[in-house]
Design a protein around this motif. Structure first.
Motif, short mmCIF file in Angstrom:
data_model
loop_
_atom_site.label_atom_id
_atom_site.label_comp_id
_atom_site.label_asym_id
_atom_site.label_seq_id
_atom_site.Cartn_x
_atom_site.Cartn_y
_atom_site.Cartn_z
N TYR A 170 49.65 38.91 49.04
CA TYR A 170 50.59 38.15 49.87
C TYR A 170 51.55 39.16 50.50
O TYR A 170 51.88 40.18 49.89
CB TYR A 170 51.38 37.14 49.03
CG TYR A 170 50.52 35.99 48.53
CD1 TYR A 170 49.95 35.08 49.42
CD2 TYR A 170 50.30 35.82 47.17
CE1 TYR A 170 49.17 34.03 48.96
CE2 TYR A 170 49.52 34.77 46.70
CZ TYR A 170 48.96 33.88 47.60
OH TYR A 170 48.19 32.85 47.14
N PHE A 171 51.99 38.86 51.71
CA PHE A 171 52.85 39.78 52.46
C PHE A 171 53.97 38.95 53.07
O PHE A 171 53.74 38.14 53.98
CB PHE A 171 52.00 40.45 53.54
CG PHE A 171 52.55 41.72 54.13
CD1 PHE A 171 53.27 42.63 53.38
CD2 PHE A 171 52.31 42.02 55.47
CE1 PHE A 171 53.74 43.81 53.94
CE2 PHE A 171 52.78 43.18 56.03
CZ PHE A 171 53.50 44.08 55.27
N LYS A 172 55.18 39.13 52.55
CA LYS A 172 56.32 38.35 53.02
C LYS A 172 56.68 38.72 54.46
O LYS A 172 56.61 39.89 54.84
CB LYS A 172 57.53 38.61 52.13
CG LYS A 172 57.36 38.17 50.71
CD LYS A 172 58.59 38.52 49.91
CE LYS A 172 58.37 38.34 48.43
NZ LYS A 172 59.48 38.88 47.66
N PRO A 173 57.11 37.75 55.26
CA PRO A 173 57.47 38.03 56.65
C PRO A 173 58.53 39.12 56.80
O PRO A 173 58.47 39.93 57.71
CB PRO A 173 57.99 36.69 57.17
CG PRO A 173 57.37 35.67 56.28
CD PRO A 173 57.21 36.33 54.94
N GLU A 174 59.47 39.16 55.87
CA GLU A 174 60.54 40.16 55.98
C GLU A 174 60.04 41.58 55.70
O GLU A 174 60.68 42.56 56.05
CB GLU A 174 61.73 39.82 55.07
CG GLU A 174 61.40 39.72 53.61
CD GLU A 174 61.04 38.31 53.13
OE1 GLU A 174 61.11 38.09 51.91
OE2 GLU A 174 60.69 37.45 53.96
N ASP A 175 58.87 41.71 55.07
CA ASP A 175 58.29 43.02 54.79
C ASP A 175 57.32 43.49 55.87
O ASP A 175 56.92 44.65 55.89
CB ASP A 175 57.55 43.01 53.44
CG ASP A 175 58.49 42.75 52.28
OD1 ASP A 175 59.69 43.07 52.40
OD2 ASP A 175 58.02 42.22 51.25
N ALA A 176 56.92 42.58 56.74
CA ALA A 176 55.90 42.88 57.76
C ALA A 176 56.50 43.70 58.91
O ALA A 176 57.64 43.47 59.31
CB ALA A 176 55.30 41.59 58.29
N MET A 203 58.73 28.94 56.66
CA MET A 203 58.40 30.27 57.15
C MET A 203 56.98 30.62 56.69
O MET A 203 56.62 30.41 55.55
CB MET A 203 59.41 31.29 56.63
CG MET A 203 59.16 32.68 57.14
SD MET A 203 60.41 33.86 56.62
CE MET A 203 61.69 33.52 57.81
N ALA A 204 56.19 31.16 57.59
CA ALA A 204 54.79 31.49 57.30
C ALA A 204 54.69 32.68 56.35
O ALA A 204 55.52 33.58 56.36
CB ALA A 204 54.07 31.81 58.60
N LEU A 205 53.66 32.65 55.55
CA LEU A 205 53.36 33.73 54.63
C LEU A 205 52.14 34.47 55.17
O LEU A 205 51.24 33.86 55.75
CB LEU A 205 53.05 33.15 53.24
CG LEU A 205 52.76 34.13 52.12
CD1 LEU A 205 54.00 34.99 51.81
CD2 LEU A 205 52.34 33.37 50.87
N HIS A 206 52.11 35.78 55.01
CA HIS A 206 51.02 36.59 55.52
C HIS A 206 50.18 37.13 54.37
O HIS A 206 50.56 37.05 53.20
CB HIS A 206 51.57 37.79 56.32
CG HIS A 206 52.50 37.40 57.41
ND1 HIS A 206 52.11 36.68 58.51
CD2 HIS A 206 53.83 37.65 57.59
CE1 HIS A 206 53.15 36.49 59.31
NE2 HIS A 206 54.20 37.07 58.76
N LEU A 207 49.03 37.72 54.73
CA LEU A 207 48.20 38.46 53.80
C LEU A 207 48.10 39.89 54.31
O LEU A 207 48.22 40.13 55.51
CB LEU A 207 46.79 37.86 53.70
CG LEU A 207 46.67 36.43 53.19
CD1 LEU A 207 45.21 35.98 53.25
CD2 LEU A 207 47.21 36.32 51.77
N ILE A 208 47.86 40.83 53.41
CA ILE A 208 47.65 42.22 53.79
C ILE A 208 46.40 42.71 53.05
O ILE A 208 46.17 42.32 51.90
CB ILE A 208 48.89 43.10 53.46
CG1 ILE A 208 48.70 44.52 53.98
CG2 ILE A 208 49.23 43.06 52.01
CD1 ILE A 208 49.97 45.37 53.93
N LYS A 209 45.60 43.51 53.74
CA LYS A 209 44.34 43.96 53.17
C LYS A 209 43.96 45.31 53.77
O LYS A 209 44.26 45.60 54.91
CB LYS A 209 43.25 42.93 53.49
CG LYS A 209 41.91 43.23 52.85
CD LYS A 209 41.05 42.01 52.83
CE LYS A 209 39.75 42.20 52.10
NZ LYS A 209 39.48 43.41 51.45
#
Length: 145
Positions: free
Chosen positions: A111-117, A1-7
């Motif tokens: 880092y931004f987990k997919p389930e939180d996006a 599962m891909a991991l995201h970034l948040i900024k």
């Protein structure tokens, strides 16, 4: 599962302003004969690169709300002219609007987990994305959305 970034998208007040900024930077790069790719430079280099580039996105917080994301194509560490380690986050220039999600200010990226996006607007079931941004923000602050 891909991991995201948040900024945080500092200095930008709307998605339209971000879109214009991206278009202007790409046009300037074309005029100057440089590579026409959108990059965001940051000081800290993510350590979980493989998870991020396997489908991750950079989620932008605009005016206290996650509003849009850009798929991440590559992460390129480098050392600048002053010897400071940095990294280019290479982004797909197209912006994908998301359902709004409130987010407090923070420094740098996280880092931004997919389930939180938040989900993409195309996937959102409600019609709230059609509201003008200022009205939408006010309704969210009042707890009505």
């Amino acid at each position: 599962m891909a991991l995201h970034l948040i900024k945080l998208c500092v200095g930008v007040d709307s998605i339209e302003e971000l879109e214009a900024d991206v278009a202007n930077r790409l046009a300037r790069a074309r005029r100057e004969g440089m590579a026409t790719e959108q990059t965001h430079t940051t000081r800290m280099t993510p350590t979980r690169v493989d998870e991020i580039i396997s489908g991750g996105s950079l989620y932008w917080v605009i005016k206290g709300q996650v509003q849009v994301r850009q798929p991440i194509l590559a992460i390129r560490p480098f050392t600048d002219g002053e010897g400071i380690k940095r990294c280019h986050i290479v982004l797909q220039p197209a912006l994908v609007r998301t359902a709004w999600q409130p987010r407090r200010a923070f420094q740098g990226w996280r880092y931004f987990k997919p389930e939180d996006a938040p989900c993409d607007i195309a996937d959102a079931a409600s019609g709230e994305e059609r509201l003008p941004p200022d009205l939408r923000r006010e309704l969210m602050e009042l707890g009505l959305l």
